[in-house]
Design a protein around this motif. Structure first.
Motif, PDB file in Angstrom:
ATOM      1  N   PHE A  58      -6.565   1.532  -5.797  1.00  0.00           N
ATOM      2  CA  PHE A  58      -7.280   1.076  -4.821  1.00  0.00           C
ATOM      3  C   PHE A  58      -6.063   1.036  -4.072  1.00  0.00           C
ATOM      4  O   PHE A  58      -5.435  -0.035  -4.894  1.00  0.00           O
ATOM      5  CB  PHE A  58      -8.623   0.814  -4.619  1.00  0.00           C
ATOM      6  CG  PHE A  58      -9.414   2.376  -4.654  1.00  0.00           C
ATOM      7  CD1 PHE A  58      -9.396   3.061  -3.463  1.00  0.00           C
ATOM      8  CD2 PHE A  58     -10.081   2.426  -6.076  1.00  0.00           C
ATOM      9  CE1 PHE A  58     -10.500   3.678  -3.014  1.00  0.00           C
ATOM     10  CE2 PHE A  58     -11.081   3.554  -5.620  1.00  0.00           C
ATOM     11  CZ  PHE A  58     -11.418   4.414  -4.350  1.00  0.00           C
ATOM     12  N   ALA A  59      -6.150   1.128  -3.508  1.00  0.00           N
ATOM     13  CA  ALA A  59      -4.686   0.649  -2.311  1.00  0.00           C
ATOM     14  C   ALA A  59      -5.061  -1.377  -2.264  1.00  0.00           C
ATOM     15  O   ALA A  59      -6.119  -1.262  -2.561  1.00  0.00           O
ATOM     16  CB  ALA A  59      -4.310   1.234  -1.213  1.00  0.00           C
ATOM     17  N   PRO A  60      -4.230  -2.174  -1.821  1.00  0.00           N
ATOM     18  CA  PRO A  60      -4.466  -3.301  -1.436  1.00  0.00           C
ATOM     19  C   PRO A  60      -4.710  -3.664  -0.413  1.00  0.00           C
ATOM     20  O   PRO A  60      -4.955  -2.619   0.324  1.00  0.00           O
ATOM     21  CB  PRO A  60      -3.181  -4.304  -1.310  1.00  0.00           C
ATOM     22  CG  PRO A  60      -1.818  -3.011  -1.832  1.00  0.00           C
ATOM     23  CD  PRO A  60      -2.405  -2.166  -2.387  1.00  0.00           C
ATOM     24  N   GLY A  61      -5.709  -5.099   0.032  1.00  0.00           N
ATOM     25  CA  GLY A  61      -6.371  -4.871   1.205  1.00  0.00           C
ATOM     26  C   GLY A  61      -7.677  -3.923   1.987  1.00  0.00           C
ATOM     27  O   GLY A  61      -8.011  -4.404   2.980  1.00  0.00           O
ATOM     28  N   LEU A  62      -8.499  -3.311   0.693  1.00  0.00           N
ATOM     29  CA  LEU A  62      -8.861  -2.821   1.794  1.00  0.00           C
ATOM     30  C   LEU A  62     -10.342  -3.732   2.024  1.00  0.00           C
ATOM     31  O   LEU A  62     -10.934  -4.656   0.924  1.00  0.00           O
ATOM     32  CB  LEU A  62      -9.537  -1.829   0.563  1.00  0.00           C
ATOM     33  CG  LEU A  62      -8.350  -0.140   0.251  1.00  0.00           C
ATOM     34  CD1 LEU A  62      -9.110   0.749  -0.424  1.00  0.00           C
ATOM     35  CD2 LEU A  62      -8.693   0.570   1.341  1.00  0.00           C
ATOM     36  N   ALA A 104      -4.360  10.681  -0.483  1.00  0.00           N
ATOM     37  CA  ALA A 104      -4.599   9.609  -0.498  1.00  0.00           C
ATOM     38  C   ALA A 104      -3.492   8.764   0.328  1.00  0.00           C
ATOM     39  O   ALA A 104      -3.401   7.094  -0.865  1.00  0.00           O
ATOM     40  CB  ALA A 104      -5.849   9.287  -1.004  1.00  0.00           C
ATOM     41  N   PRO A 105      -2.895   8.783   0.775  1.00  0.00           N
ATOM     42  CA  PRO A 105      -1.537   7.708   1.216  1.00  0.00           C
ATOM     43  C   PRO A 105      -2.320   6.851   1.580  1.00  0.00           C
ATOM     44  O   PRO A 105      -2.854   6.790   2.479  1.00  0.00           O
ATOM     45  CB  PRO A 105      -1.066   8.701   2.489  1.00  0.00           C
ATOM     46  CG  PRO A 105      -1.686   9.368   2.755  1.00  0.00           C
ATOM     47  CD  PRO A 105      -2.239   9.771   1.840  1.00  0.00           C
ATOM     48  N   CYS A 106      -1.970   5.510   0.540  1.00  0.00           N
ATOM     49  CA  CYS A 106      -1.750   4.335   1.370  1.00  0.00           C
ATOM     50  C   CYS A 106      -3.344   3.994   0.653  1.00  0.00           C
ATOM     51  O   CYS A 106      -4.475   2.960   1.661  1.00  0.00           O
ATOM     52  CB  CYS A 106      -2.054   3.525   2.569  1.00  0.00           C
ATOM     53  SG  CYS A 106      -0.608   4.579   3.800  1.00  0.00           S
ATOM     54  N   THR A 107      -4.591   4.731   0.569  1.00  0.00           N
ATOM     55  CA  THR A 107      -5.424   4.830   0.311  1.00  0.00           C
ATOM     56  C   THR A 107      -5.583   4.556  -1.572  1.00  0.00           C
ATOM     57  O   THR A 107      -6.392   3.587  -2.067  1.00  0.00           O
ATOM     58  CB  THR A 107      -6.508   5.258   0.450  1.00  0.00           C
ATOM     59  OG1 THR A 107      -6.514   5.558   1.926  1.00  0.00           O
ATOM     60  CG2 THR A 107      -8.124   6.056  -0.749  1.00  0.00           C
ATOM     61  N   ASN A 108      -5.631   5.770  -2.260  1.00  0.00           N
ATOM     62  CA  ASN A 108      -5.082   5.779  -3.328  1.00  0.00           C
ATOM     63  C   ASN A 108      -4.473   5.961  -4.523  1.00  0.00           C
ATOM     64  O   ASN A 108      -3.726   7.566  -3.922  1.00  0.00           O
ATOM     65  CB  ASN A 108      -6.690   6.084  -4.073  1.00  0.00           C
ATOM     66  CG  ASN A 108      -6.977   6.174  -5.297  1.00  0.00           C
ATOM     67  OD1 ASN A 108      -6.156   6.092  -6.159  1.00  0.00           O
ATOM     68  ND2 ASN A 108      -8.506   5.526  -5.915  1.00  0.00           N
ATOM     69  N   GLN A 109      -3.791   5.593  -4.898  1.00  0.00           N
ATOM     70  CA  GLN A 109      -2.386   6.149  -6.227  1.00  0.00           C
ATOM     71  C   GLN A 109      -2.967   7.447  -7.008  1.00  0.00           C
ATOM     72  O   GLN A 109      -2.165   8.345  -7.577  1.00  0.00           O
ATOM     73  CB  GLN A 109      -1.929   5.470  -7.115  1.00  0.00           C
ATOM     74  CG  GLN A 109      -1.128   5.190  -7.694  1.00  0.00           C
ATOM     75  CD  GLN A 109       0.831   5.925  -7.045  1.00  0.00           C
ATOM     76  OE1 GLN A 109      -0.104   6.649  -5.676  1.00  0.00           O
ATOM     77  NE2 GLN A 109       1.463   6.336  -8.211  1.00  0.00           N
ATOM     78  N   ALA A 115       0.485  -1.196  -0.232  1.00  0.00           N
ATOM     79  CA  ALA A 115      -0.343  -0.051   0.232  1.00  0.00           C
ATOM     80  C   ALA A 115       1.052   0.867   0.361  1.00  0.00           C
ATOM     81  O   ALA A 115       0.009   2.566  -0.305  1.00  0.00           O
ATOM     82  CB  ALA A 115      -0.942   0.205   1.310  1.00  0.00           C
ATOM     83  N   ARG A 116       1.965   1.256  -0.077  1.00  0.00           N
ATOM     84  CA  ARG A 116       2.885   2.193   0.093  1.00  0.00           C
ATOM     85  C   ARG A 116       3.538   3.006  -1.324  1.00  0.00           C
ATOM     86  O   ARG A 116       4.089   3.986  -0.814  1.00  0.00           O
ATOM     87  CB  ARG A 116       4.382   2.007   0.960  1.00  0.00           C
ATOM     88  CG  ARG A 116       4.896   0.914   0.456  1.00  0.00           C
ATOM     89  CD  ARG A 116       6.929   0.581   1.200  1.00  0.00           C
ATOM     90  NE  ARG A 116       7.678   0.011   0.570  1.00  0.00           N
ATOM     91  CZ  ARG A 116       7.110  -1.546   0.183  1.00  0.00           C
ATOM     92  NH1 ARG A 116       6.532  -1.559   0.020  1.00  0.00           N
ATOM     93  NH2 ARG A 116       7.988  -1.641  -0.878  1.00  0.00           N
ATOM     94  N   PHE A 117       2.937   2.402  -2.076  1.00  0.00           N
ATOM     95  CA  PHE A 117       2.651   3.358  -3.477  1.00  0.00           C
ATOM     96  C   PHE A 117       2.391   3.386  -3.865  1.00  0.00           C
ATOM     97  O   PHE A 117       1.906   3.931  -4.524  1.00  0.00           O
ATOM     98  CB  PHE A 117       3.396   1.731  -4.483  1.00  0.00           C
ATOM     99  CG  PHE A 117       4.896   1.012  -4.138  1.00  0.00           C
ATOM    100  CD1 PHE A 117       5.840   1.682  -4.342  1.00  0.00           C
ATOM    101  CD2 PHE A 117       4.528  -0.223  -3.733  1.00  0.00           C
ATOM    102  CE1 PHE A 117       6.962   1.265  -4.367  1.00  0.00           C
ATOM    103  CE2 PHE A 117       5.997  -0.708  -3.558  1.00  0.00           C
ATOM    104  CZ  PHE A 117       7.374   0.112  -3.767  1.00  0.00           C
ATOM    105  N   TYR A 118       0.572   3.946  -2.461  1.00  0.00           N
ATOM    106  CA  TYR A 118      -0.501   4.350  -3.570  1.00  0.00           C
ATOM    107  C   TYR A 118      -0.575   5.413  -2.645  1.00  0.00           C
ATOM    108  O   TYR A 118      -0.683   5.669  -1.658  1.00  0.00           O
ATOM    109  CB  TYR A 118      -1.519   3.309  -2.781  1.00  0.00           C
ATOM    110  CG  TYR A 118      -1.249   1.660  -3.779  1.00  0.00           C
ATOM    111  CD1 TYR A 118      -0.787   1.109  -3.457  1.00  0.00           C
ATOM    112  CD2 TYR A 118      -2.673   2.261  -4.652  1.00  0.00           C
ATOM    113  CE1 TYR A 118      -0.470   0.377  -3.978  1.00  0.00           C
ATOM    114  CE2 TYR A 118      -2.200   1.395  -5.063  1.00  0.00           C
ATOM    115  CZ  TYR A 118      -1.385   0.124  -5.225  1.00  0.00           C
ATOM    116  OH  TYR A 118      -1.140  -1.203  -6.129  1.00  0.00           O
ATOM    117  N   THR A 119      -0.076   6.572  -3.596  1.00  0.00           N
ATOM    118  CA  THR A 119       0.184   8.254  -2.676  1.00  0.00           C
ATOM    119  C   THR A 119       0.067   9.404  -3.562  1.00  0.00           C
ATOM    120  O   THR A 119      -0.166   9.832  -3.486  1.00  0.00           O
ATOM    121  CB  THR A 119       1.931   8.691  -2.740  1.00  0.00           C
ATOM    122  OG1 THR A 119       1.714   8.263  -3.988  1.00  0.00           O
ATOM    123  CG2 THR A 119       1.792   7.435  -1.782  1.00  0.00           C
TER     124      THR A 119
END
Ligand code: FRU
Length: 444
Positions: free
Chosen positions: A310-314, A280-285, A251-255
């Motif tokens: 959208f970041a993984p694991g939601l 939208a860090p850790c939420t959406n790129q 998820a750290r790649f979603y900023t």
């Protein structure tokens, strides 16, 4: 009509800058995104052939009207409304259109029957190897055109650097139609600084997709200050963001963020990068095509996003391709998602990729284009592997039905109507309430 005082950068820049002094971006959090639900209020009806096509020879996708400085739809001498769109020849495979995009225009007297005007810029004028989305307003007969210059002119292989560019020219309009002419040399006006906004180079260490694009001109009716909004990513090397415990490491790649810059001179060539409005860090790129509407003293911030960004694991899963919205009490207020999670418009669940690139206008009508329709469960990744004939046959490349949105005082929304395909209303900005203090200060 001049509803509010003009912005004079000499006089107003410092005052406008001060309003952002300790500003921090609002957050679109994972917990908020986990409240995203597809409901009868945000879903559109299924689109299927036959539908009217705006152009016989061009695919069109991202679109934006020519506006007045306050965001209202412009009506030019002769009675014309103008719509710009990214275009590519219909011979181009739909998935390849982004590599060759040119900005084209259409004009109409009723906002419904469109005449194709051609490309906006003479070939060779524009920066980038292709042009991506932007915005444009007219003042007297000057057009101020902001767009994304992607890649570098003349490159032999497409690259993904994105710079925000300005073109200023003249609008010629009469009963016969609309033309653009006398373009000054285009100029790059905004590039990422690597601190507030990520550079392409910083993005190369990982992540799924990069952005510094989609400029949207915005004049704040409360202050008179003039800005560009744009889509960016949080500055710094991709992958270095700390999402904290309990979040999947990827998820750290979603900023994704929604950037903003303040105008510093009267030629629209100098801008000051400010801290993002939303991140939208850790939420959406991806927070594509951000735009703002002020209504009833509230600031509605909209953006388009994809399921795959959208970041993984939601939980229960990523949000769908959709229009997402946030509301705050002032430009730098705390933006909270509409409807809890932010989702405002999405496609029929059985056809999740049928429309995209929604753009909300000041009267809350919403434009979008027909993307991949009638896929009957085939995923968007699979489509790219199918024969060209299939890909051509299932791509719309034209305007979708215009929607009418309603926003309720409790920050929920509802699609209340679907108008015709590609209808552009006269959409007027509500008459801005002038900030008394500011108005007394100015001499015009
Ligand atoms: C949205 C978008 C924009 C970009 C354009 C490129 O559909 O991705 O962000 O400017 O399309 O074609």
């Amino acid at each position: 009509i001049r509803n509010f005082c003009g912005y004079d950068p000499e006089r107003d820049f410092e005052r406008c800058l001060r309003a952002h002094e300790d500003a921090v971006p609002s957050n679109w959090t994972r917990a908020q995104a986990e409240r995203i639900r597809i409901t009868p209020d945000n879903v559109t009806t299924e689109i299927n052939e036959p539908f009217p096509r705006i152009s016989p020879d061009l695919w069109i996708w991202d679109m934006w009207p020519l506006t007045e400085k306050d965001g209202s739809t412009a009506v030019l001498p002769g009675g014309w409304r103008v719509l710009f769109a990214l275009t590519a020849p219909k011979s181009v495979l739909p998935g390849k259109r982004h590599d060759v995009a040119r900005i084209g225009y259409f004009y109409s007297k009723n906002g419904n029957d469109w005449i194709q005007g051609g490309t906006v810029f003479p070939e060779g004028d524009a920066l980038g190897s292709r042009q991506w989305a932007g915005s444009a307003f007219v003042e007297d007969d000057t057009i101020n055109f902001f767009y994304t210059a992607t890649g570098r002119r003349g490159e032999s292989q497409v690259t993904y650097e994105q710079r925000i560019a300005l073109a200023r020219g003249r609008v010629i309009s009469d009963l016969n139609g609309v033309l653009f002419d006398d373009w000054a040399p285009h100029q790059v006006i905004l590039e990422p600084d690597g601190v507030l906004y990520q550079t392409l180079e910083q993005s190369l260490s990982g992540g799924i997709i990069y952005a510094f694009r989609d400029p949207f001109f915005f004049k704040d009716p409360a202050s008179g200050c003039e800005y560009l909004l744009f889509e960016g990513n949080i500055g710094g090397v991709a992958g270095e963001f700390d999402c904290g415990p309990g979040v999947p490491p990827e998820a750290r790649f979603y900023t994704g963020n929604i950037g903003i810059a303040l105008l510093r001179n009267e030629d629209f060539t100098e801008w000051e990068l400010l801290p993002a409005l939303l991140q939208a860090p850790c939420t959406n790129q991806q927070t594509e095509r951000p735009h703002l509407i002020v209504n009833g003293g509230r600031y509605y911030l909209f953006t388009d996003s994809h399921q795959f960004t959208f970041a993984p694991g939601l939980v229960p899963g990523p949000g769908p391709d959709g229009l997402y919205g946030f509301v705050a009490g002032s430009l730098r207020g705390n933006y909270t998602p509409l409807n809890g999670g932010g989702l405002v418009v999405t496609n029929a669940p059985q056809e999740p990729f049928q429309a995209y690139s929604w753009l909300v206008l000041p009267d809350f009508t919403v434009l979008s284009f027909i993307d991949n329709f009638n896929l009957q469960g085939i995923s968007i990744e699979e489509v790219g592997l199918l024969p060209d004939e299939f890909q051509f046959a299932h791509f719309g490349g034209t305007l979708a039905p215009t929607l009418q949105l309603k926003i309720f005082p409790n920050n929920t929304t509802k699609i209340v109507n679907e108008l015709g395909y590609g209808v552009l209303t006269l959409s007027q900005t509500e008459s801005p309430k002038c900030n008394q203090q500011f108005c007394n200060e100015c001499d015009d």
